[in-house]
Design a protein around this motif. Structure first.
Motif, short mmCIF file in Angstrom:
data_model
loop_
_atom_site.label_atom_id
_atom_site.label_comp_id
_atom_site.label_asym_id
_atom_site.label_seq_id
_atom_site.Cartn_x
_atom_site.Cartn_y
_atom_site.Cartn_z
N PHE A 94 0.83 -1.20 0.00
CA PHE A 94 0.00 0.00 0.00
C PHE A 94 0.87 1.26 0.00
N GLY A 95 1.95 1.24 0.77
CA GLY A 95 2.86 2.39 0.80
C GLY A 95 3.50 2.65 -0.56
N ARG A 96 3.89 1.59 -1.24
CA ARG A 96 4.47 1.76 -2.58
C ARG A 96 3.44 2.29 -3.55
N PHE A 97 2.19 1.84 -3.41
CA PHE A 97 1.13 2.33 -4.29
C PHE A 97 0.89 3.82 -4.08
N VAL A 98 0.83 4.25 -2.83
CA VAL A 98 0.61 5.66 -2.53
C VAL A 98 1.78 6.49 -3.05
N TYR A 99 3.00 6.02 -2.84
CA TYR A 99 4.19 6.74 -3.30
C TYR A 99 4.19 6.88 -4.82
N SER A 100 3.86 5.81 -5.54
CA SER A 100 3.84 5.88 -7.01
C SER A 100 2.68 6.73 -7.51
N ALA A 101 1.56 6.70 -6.81
CA ALA A 101 0.42 7.53 -7.22
C ALA A 101 0.74 9.01 -7.08
N ILE A 102 1.40 9.38 -6.00
CA ILE A 102 1.80 10.78 -5.81
C ILE A 102 2.80 11.20 -6.87
N GLY A 103 3.77 10.34 -7.15
CA GLY A 103 4.75 10.64 -8.19
C GLY A 103 4.12 10.78 -9.56
N ALA A 104 3.14 9.91 -9.86
CA ALA A 104 2.46 9.99 -11.16
C ALA A 104 1.65 11.27 -11.26
N TRP A 105 1.04 11.69 -10.16
CA TRP A 105 0.24 12.92 -10.18
C TRP A 105 1.14 14.14 -10.44
N TYR A 106 2.31 14.20 -9.76
CA TYR A 106 3.22 15.31 -10.00
C TYR A 106 3.75 15.28 -11.44
N HIS A 107 4.03 14.10 -11.95
CA HIS A 107 4.50 13.98 -13.33
C HIS A 107 3.42 14.48 -14.29
N HIS A 108 2.19 14.13 -14.03
CA HIS A 108 1.08 14.58 -14.87
C HIS A 108 0.94 16.10 -14.82
N GLN A 109 1.07 16.68 -13.63
CA GLN A 109 0.96 18.13 -13.50
C GLN A 109 2.08 18.82 -14.27
N ASP A 110 3.30 18.28 -14.19
CA ASP A 110 4.42 18.86 -14.93
C ASP A 110 4.18 18.79 -16.44
N LYS A 111 3.62 17.67 -16.91
CA LYS A 111 3.33 17.53 -18.33
C LYS A 111 2.28 18.55 -18.78
N VAL A 112 1.26 18.74 -17.98
CA VAL A 112 0.20 19.70 -18.33
C VAL A 112 0.77 21.10 -18.37
N GLU A 113 1.60 21.45 -17.39
CA GLU A 113 2.20 22.79 -17.38
C GLU A 113 3.12 23.00 -18.57
N ALA A 114 3.90 21.98 -18.94
CA ALA A 114 4.79 22.10 -20.08
C ALA A 114 4.00 22.26 -21.37
N GLN A 115 2.90 21.54 -21.47
CA GLN A 115 2.06 21.63 -22.67
C GLN A 115 1.42 23.02 -22.76
#
Length: 56
Positions: A24-45
């Motif tokens: 569960f901890g790994r899932f939460v960690y990867s979900a947070i990382g994916a969300w930040y990555h998505h936000q960075d992609k949206v801002e770059a676009q």
């Protein structure tokens, strides 16, 4: 020959609980990382779109 001691139910549950917490901890960690990555992609676009619009 000696017989091995069997795990009792309590020990098995403890090990399963610890494994679940790690999973569960790994899932939460990867979900947070994916969300930040998505936000960075949206801002770059968005910034690339605004640069394209100002250069016309």
């Amino acid at each position: 020959m000696r017989r091995r001691h069997k795990f009792n139910n309590r020990m098995t549950r403890i090990i399963l609980l610890i494994s679940f917490l790690f999973l569960f901890g790994r899932f939460v960690y990867s979900a947070i990382g994916a969300w930040y990555h998505h936000q960075d992609k949206v801002e770059a676009q968005q910034s690339s779109l605004s640069v394209d619009n100002t250069s016309r």
